[in-house]
Design a protein around this motif. Structure first.
Motif, PDB file in Angstrom:
ATOM      1  N   SER A 201       0.853  -1.198   0.000  1.00 32.63           N
ATOM      2  CA  SER A 201       0.000   0.000   0.000  1.00 32.63           C
ATOM      3  C   SER A 201       0.880   1.237   0.000  1.00 32.63           C
ATOM      4  O   SER A 201       2.080   1.172   0.295  1.00 32.63           O
ATOM      5  N   LEU A 202       0.262   2.344  -0.370  1.00 33.01           N
ATOM      6  CA  LEU A 202       0.927   3.633  -0.268  1.00 33.01           C
ATOM      7  C   LEU A 202       0.560   4.272   1.071  1.00 33.01           C
ATOM      8  O   LEU A 202      -0.532   4.053   1.598  1.00 33.01           O
ATOM      9  N   ILE A 203       1.474   5.047   1.606  1.00 38.97           N
ATOM     10  CA  ILE A 203       1.218   5.784   2.842  1.00 38.97           C
ATOM     11  C   ILE A 203       0.805   7.205   2.464  1.00 38.97           C
ATOM     12  O   ILE A 203       1.544   7.916   1.779  1.00 38.97           O
ATOM     13  N   VAL A 204      -0.386   7.573   2.853  1.00 39.60           N
ATOM     14  CA  VAL A 204      -0.942   8.879   2.496  1.00 39.60           C
ATOM     15  C   VAL A 204      -1.182   9.679   3.767  1.00 39.60           C
ATOM     16  O   VAL A 204      -1.836   9.202   4.703  1.00 39.60           O
ATOM     17  N   GLU A 205      -0.659  10.902   3.809  1.00 38.11           N
ATOM     18  CA  GLU A 205      -0.875  11.806   4.936  1.00 38.11           C
ATOM     19  C   GLU A 205      -1.384  13.140   4.403  1.00 38.11           C
ATOM     20  O   GLU A 205      -0.735  13.744   3.538  1.00 38.11           O
ATOM     21  N   HIS A 206      -2.549  13.543   4.893  1.00 34.41           N
ATOM     22  CA  HIS A 206      -3.110  14.841   4.519  1.00 34.41           C
ATOM     23  C   HIS A 206      -3.178  15.010   2.999  1.00 34.41           C
ATOM     24  O   HIS A 206      -2.898  16.082   2.450  1.00 34.41           O
ATOM     25  N   GLY A 207      -3.540  13.936   2.315  1.00 31.61           N
ATOM     26  CA  GLY A 207      -3.715  13.979   0.875  1.00 31.61           C
ATOM     27  C   GLY A 207      -2.458  13.812   0.055  1.00 31.61           C
ATOM     28  O   GLY A 207      -2.518  13.780  -1.177  1.00 31.61           O
ATOM     29  N   SER A 208      -1.308  13.698   0.724  1.00 32.13           N
ATOM     30  CA  SER A 208      -0.038  13.537   0.015  1.00 32.13           C
ATOM     31  C   SER A 208       0.490  12.119   0.189  1.00 32.13           C
ATOM     32  O   SER A 208       0.343  11.515   1.255  1.00 32.13           O
ATOM     33  N   VAL A 209       1.116  11.585  -0.853  1.00 30.62           N
ATOM     34  CA  VAL A 209       1.747  10.273  -0.766  1.00 30.62           C
ATOM     35  C   VAL A 209       3.154  10.467  -0.200  1.00 30.62           C
ATOM     36  O   VAL A 209       3.980  11.173  -0.787  1.00 30.62           O
TER      37      VAL A 209
ATOM     38  N   SER B 181       9.088   8.383   2.150  1.00 34.50           N
ATOM     39  CA  SER B 181       9.791   9.015   1.043  1.00 34.50           C
ATOM     40  C   SER B 181       9.467  10.500   1.025  1.00 34.50           C
ATOM     41  O   SER B 181       8.312  10.884   0.829  1.00 34.50           O
ATOM     42  N   ARG B 182      10.479  11.316   1.202  1.00 30.47           N
ATOM     43  CA  ARG B 182      10.265  12.758   1.233  1.00 30.47           C
ATOM     44  C   ARG B 182       9.832  13.289  -0.127  1.00 30.47           C
ATOM     45  O   ARG B 182       9.110  14.268  -0.221  1.00 30.47           O
ATOM     46  N   GLY B 183      10.283  12.654  -1.210  1.00 32.35           N
ATOM     47  CA  GLY B 183       9.947  13.137  -2.542  1.00 32.35           C
ATOM     48  C   GLY B 183       8.765  12.454  -3.184  1.00 32.35           C
ATOM     49  O   GLY B 183       8.300  12.872  -4.250  1.00 32.35           O
ATOM     50  N   GLY B 184       8.277  11.395  -2.567  1.00 32.60           N
ATOM     51  CA  GLY B 184       7.103  10.721  -3.098  1.00 32.60           C
ATOM     52  C   GLY B 184       7.405   9.362  -3.699  1.00 32.60           C
ATOM     53  O   GLY B 184       8.457   8.756  -3.454  1.00 32.60           O
ATOM     54  N   VAL B 185       6.464   8.870  -4.518  1.00 35.60           N
ATOM     55  CA  VAL B 185       6.512   7.525  -5.087  1.00 35.60           C
ATOM     56  C   VAL B 185       6.238   7.613  -6.587  1.00 35.60           C
ATOM     57  O   VAL B 185       5.303   8.304  -7.016  1.00 35.60           O
ATOM     58  N   VAL B 186       7.034   6.910  -7.370  1.00 35.12           N
ATOM     59  CA  VAL B 186       6.818   6.797  -8.809  1.00 35.12           C
ATOM     60  C   VAL B 186       6.291   5.396  -9.104  1.00 35.12           C
ATOM     61  O   VAL B 186       6.970   4.402  -8.829  1.00 35.12           O
ATOM     62  N   CYS B 187       5.089   5.308  -9.656  1.00 35.55           N
ATOM     63  CA  CYS B 187       4.507   4.020 -10.042  1.00 35.55           C
ATOM     64  C   CYS B 187       4.941   3.695 -11.476  1.00 35.55           C
ATOM     65  O   CYS B 187       4.585   4.407 -12.414  1.00 35.55           O
ATOM     66  N   ALA B 188       5.700   2.622 -11.629  1.00 36.33           N
ATOM     67  CA  ALA B 188       6.149   2.170 -12.940  1.00 36.33           C
ATOM     68  C   ALA B 188       6.235   0.648 -12.935  1.00 36.33           C
ATOM     69  O   ALA B 188       7.237   0.058 -13.333  1.00 36.33           O
TER      70      ALA B 188
END
Length: 576
Positions: free
Chosen positions: A244-252, A268-275
């Protein structure tokens, strides 16, 4: 998002960017981010890295590359837009197309300057619909330069190996140029020398490696990007599933990953890339095809089951709807070996367009221009109900070009005959009976086709009728590279099923690869590229490399945006 990223000090990891999937898009994002100084972890579900990209042709289709400019080729953005408008049709997305035209050559230039990636312009490579407005015969298609797999060091064993049917002598890779040399070695001293050099290198490789280390096409593409990514500190976690992705306050802000028998939270401070490669091998794929060929065959790895869609939609993302096609089609054949292993072969370039080869249905009748693109071929199979169909040739064609997994002369193909893959008969009528095709229908078809083919024509379906068709044929055969009568016994056939190279339907994104929610707004920290991104081609196939080109471009854009975004965020605060 909170003013600082907080995480428990109980074993949770913190990185700058998580990339899910190790194909061209994933490695482009990971290598770019790492070179920009980010701490990157790349998560791969399979036991080896590379995905579908590793077994692809590795080509890219881009506008205005340095390679095209160096060759003096002029191609305006307007011409490419017109061509895509014509070939894509109602699903044309101006924002994505403009981003691709504007940034594609920029992405390639950056990747070639900062990684091992290296492409060369194909001297001739027509768009798949070259007669459409804006179509070209050269300038947009680039092919991967070969690479020494030994540069990967200990990671070479983890690079996904192409299927045996796409290799020679059990482990030697060849590219488009090599194939033509192998087809010509009996009449060309230059080709013979080329082949002898390749075989000599391969023989030396096998003294110390399980396969050849001279890598071409998609294997070279992945190896080049991976070598750079490893050198810049990218961690690749194999056999790891993203739960799963971790989502806080609408941000991944991270992901929960199963690895080494336990679940781990990675922030991840910069986020997640789905590929992750799309969903073509997943349980929901059949419902998204036009209608069923019971034996539809995908070339996607079995791990490509739609994880990117699942994760993105759970985080509020929307997926593309009403595409021209949800997959990138290709006709595929399959053999069941004695050891129980099933091997698939995508009929892309080696046989359908060659002289002396035709496709017929159960009535023994042709129904398609065999030299059109693989995507168009399967579209026609679906549209006409000819699923499956048969690819047929005579002895001359088999000896010169092969047929699917069957190799040209002097290879002995009896094992494929014994396995029920390659069918052989002394007459065309006997072959028809053997494969369940109407003998009289096939006889009439051959009479019509052979009459035209003697003059290099195909009045019925136009095989060899445009520059792309002829490019796929045999350049040494005249008067038309695609047409020759079928006359010489014995006769051969291979069953073709509808198949695909991957899925086209994915997460909706903007021109910066940011994933969109139902309102059309980007979800902070969530990106998609490759087959997890809804195809900017809308499930059409305008030219060679229209999956890898966007994959590299939007993987690079995702990493660039994440790096810029990361620079504006405060440092993480460790929760005590």
């Amino acid at each position: 998002m909170n003013t600082a990223t907080r995480f428990p000090a109980d074993g949770d990891a913190l990185v700058d960017l998580i990339v899910l999937g190790s194909g061209a898009a994933g490695f482009a994002a990971a290598a770019t981010a790492a070179r920009k100084g980010l701490k990157v972890v790349l998560v791969e579900k399979a036991a080896q890295f590379g995905g579908t990209s590793a077994i692809s042709g590795g080509a890219v289709w881009l506008h205005g590359t340095d390679q095209a400019r160096a060759a003096g080729i002029e191609d305006s953005p307007e011409a490419m837009r017109r061509y895509l408008q014509k070939t894509i049709g109602p699903g044309y997305n101006a924002a994505l197309v403009d981003a691709y035209i504007r940034h594609g050559h920029e992405a390639l230039r950056w990747l070639e300057a900062h990684t091992e990636l290296k492409y060369a312009l194909r001297p001739l490579s027509p768009d798949y619909y070259p007669d459409e407005e804006g179509g070209t015969d050269r300038g947009r298609a680039l092919e991967m330069l070969e690479y020494d797999g030994r540069r990967l060091g200990a990671h070479f064993k983890d690079l996904k190996m192409p299927p045996a049917g796409m290799l020679l002598f059990g482990g030697m890779m060849v590219n488009r140029v090599d194939i033509q040399h192998f087809l010509s070695f009996r009449r060309s001293p230059r080709s013979l020398l080329h082949c002898l050099k390749l075989m000599g290198r391969y023989a030396i490789d096998r003294l110390s490696h399980p396969r050849g280390t001279r890598l071409t096409t998609g294997n070279a593409l992945i190896a080049r990007l991976a070598t750079s990514a490893f050198a810049d500190g990218v961690q690749v976690w194999l056999n790891s599933r993203t739960e799963s992705l971790i989502v806080e306050h609408g941000s991944v802000v991270g992901a929960v990953i199963s690895r080494d028998g336990r679940q781990q939270r990675v922030l991840s401070r910069g986020g997640v890339v789905c590929a992750t490669g799309g969903f073509a091998a997943g349980p929901d794929a059949a419902a998204q095809r036009p209608h069923s060929d019971a034996a539809h065959l995908t070339m996607s790895p079995e791990t490509n089951v739609g994880d990117g869609l699942r994760l993105g939609q759970a985080a509020g993302a929307v997926a593309g709807e009403k595409l021209a096609a949800n997959f990138f089609w290709a006709p595929v054949s399959e053999v069941l070996h004695k050891n129980g292993v099933r091997e698939r072969f995508p009929h892309l370039v080696t046989d359908r367009a060659k002289p002396g080869v035709i496709a017929v249905n159960r009535a023994g009748e042709r129904f398609v221009n065999e030299s059109n693109s693989y995507h168009h071929f399967v579209q026609t199979m679906f549209a006409t109900g000819n699923t499956p169909c048969w690819l047929i040739c005579d002895a001359d064609a088999l000896n010169k070009y092969g047929l699917g997994l069957a190799r040209p002369k002097p290879v002995d193909n009896r094992a494929l005959i014994d396995a029920g893959y390659l069918y052989r008969a002394d007459t065309a009528e006997q072959l028809a009976t053997l494969i369940g095709v109407d003998p009289q229908g096939l006889r009439r078809t051959l009479e019509r086709y052979n009459r035209d083919a003697r003059d290099g024509l195909d009045r019925e379906f136009g095989k060899g009728g445009n520059s792309y068709n002829r490019y796929m044929g045999d350049p040494d055969h005249q008067p038309n590279p695609c047409n020759a009568p079928l006359l010489k016994a014995p006769w051969y056939a291979v069953r073709l099923h509808t198949g695909d190279l991957g899925s086209a339907r994915g997460l909706a994104t903007d021109g910066q690869a940011r994933v969109l929610d139902a309102s059309g707004a980007p979800i902070p920290g969530l990106y998609a590229a490759g087959n997890d991104m809804n195809s900017l081609m809308d499930g059409t196939y305008p030219g060679p490399g229209i999956t890898i080109g966007p994959g590299l471009t939007f993987g690079w854009l995702a990493a660039c945006h994440a790096a810029e975004r990361l620079a504006t965020l405060p440092s993480p605060v460790l929760e005590q």
